[in-house]
Scaffold this active site. Structure first.
Site, short mmCIF file in Angstrom:
data_model
loop_
_atom_site.label_atom_id
_atom_site.label_comp_id
_atom_site.label_asym_id
_atom_site.label_seq_id
_atom_site.Cartn_x
_atom_site.Cartn_y
_atom_site.Cartn_z
CB THR A 124 -98.86 -26.19 -27.20
OG1 THR A 124 -98.53 -26.18 -28.59
CG2 THR A 124 -99.42 -24.81 -26.86
CE1 TYR A 148 -103.98 -25.81 -28.28
CE2 TYR A 148 -102.02 -25.52 -29.62
CZ TYR A 148 -102.71 -26.23 -28.66
OH TYR A 148 -102.15 -27.33 -28.08
#
Length: 342
Positions: A124, A148
């Site tokens: 990501t 995250y």
């Protein structure tokens, strides 16, 4: 099954989820044998075609993973399974480190122990945190601002270290903002409570939400709203197939690559696109900024363009929105059919 048994199978974790299911479709369309493992916490069994082998289970179940690898001649793993909601990761960080990092460690160990040579990882742009420069290159400082992002960066590190110590190569693909749906209507973003802007906007356009919240109007951008790089999920899935073929062709090399278009759109530009595609006006409500949102997050995609034959095919914003909208309109019926068959 109409799959090429001359090729090794690809084990796709999280293959019943949004991005994973599109990767499964892209693999099957290209003739790869596919095995899917998914615990169906957020995924849907109907999202996995019958031409793929399906096993319901957890990626940390090492005996199950080893059995699937052995029985189906798995030669590569595409790893999509994990938790992806940034605010939730701040509220429940240990769950994210467990689900995204600890379980990934188990999966990598299974790959090494079972002599799987190739590993593709769903990473990501959150690994960059708030970038110093935009567009963002892969060489930029990686300093995530939420659990995250850290959970994904830790897995990248594990893969790099494992590849240095074992006969394994990997490709970590750092996604920017994934949107849209399969143009043939076979899959799309289906999870309830999604936070992605285009998903939220098409829910509003189909009457599932009363409005769209715009978080922040004072960013250092032309219209004051945040700018993001939106990539069509089918283009992203195609990049995974090309990356798999690259890993197999050059087994001594590993890669970290951005997945985006090097073109950003503001929140208001996205909402204008939804208005154009639907020929209606969705309500916009201005809200305060959310903590940690950068002004702009846009990929420098020069590395992936130089490394793979991959080229964007559905990069037009209205096309992305139209595919997302078509899926959203069909989703209610599909979910109803799924519930009635359970």
């Amino acid at each position: 099954m109409s799959q090429d048994r001359g090729r090794p199978a690809v084990l796709v974790t999280g293959g019943a989820g949004y991005i994973g299911s599109h990767a499964v479709l892209a693999l099957l369309d290209s003739g790869w044998p596919v095995v899917v493992i998914d615990n169906l916490t957020t995924g849907f069994r109907w999202a996995v075609p019958e031409t793929a082998v399906f096993a319901q289970g957890d990626i940390a179940d090492a005996p199950l993973v080893a059995r699937l690898i052995r029985e189906h001649r798995v030669g590569a793993i595409m790893h999509f399974a994990g938790s992806i909601v940034v605010p939730e990761s701040v509220e429940r960080p240990l769950e994210y480190y467990e689900n995204n990092t600890v379980k990934s460690r188990s999966l990598v160990a299974s790959a090494v122990e079972c002599r799987v040579r190739h590993f593709l990882f769903s990473s990501t742009a959150a690994t960059y945190g708030i970038p110093d420069e935009v567009p963002v290159r892969e060489t930029a400082r990686t300093e995530p601002i939420n659990p995250y992002g850290w959970s994904k960066l830790m897995t990248e590190r594990m893969l790099a270290d494992a590849a240095a110590a074992h006969p394994l190569n990997f490709c970590a693909l750092r996604y920017f903002n994934v949107a849209g749906a399969d143009p043939k209507g076979r899959s799309g973003q289906s999870t309830a409570g999604a936070t992605h802007l285009i998903k939220v906007a098409v829910e509003a356009a189909t009457g599932k939400r009363g409005h769209v919240s715009v978080f922040g109007s004072d960013y250092d951008t032309p219209d004051g709203t945040g700018i993001r790089d939106y990539i069509h999920v089918s283009d992203l899935a195609a990049a995974h197939v090309d990356a798999l073929e690259k890993l197999i062709a050059e087994p001594e090399r590993s890669h970290v690559m951005n997945c985006g278009y090097s073109r950003g759109f503001s929140v208001l530009e996205v909402l204008d696109s939804v208005d154009r595609v639907t020929n209606m006006k969705i309500e916009r409500r201005m809200e305060p900024r959310r903590a940690g949102d950068p002004d702009a997050l846009v990929a420098d995609n020069s590395r992936i363009l130089a490394t793979l034959p991959w080229r964007p095919r559905r990069a037009d914003l209205d096309t992305i929105v139209a595919d997302a909208l078509a899926w959203e309109r069909s989703l209610g019926q599909r979910l109803d059919e799924s519930r009635s068959s359970d």
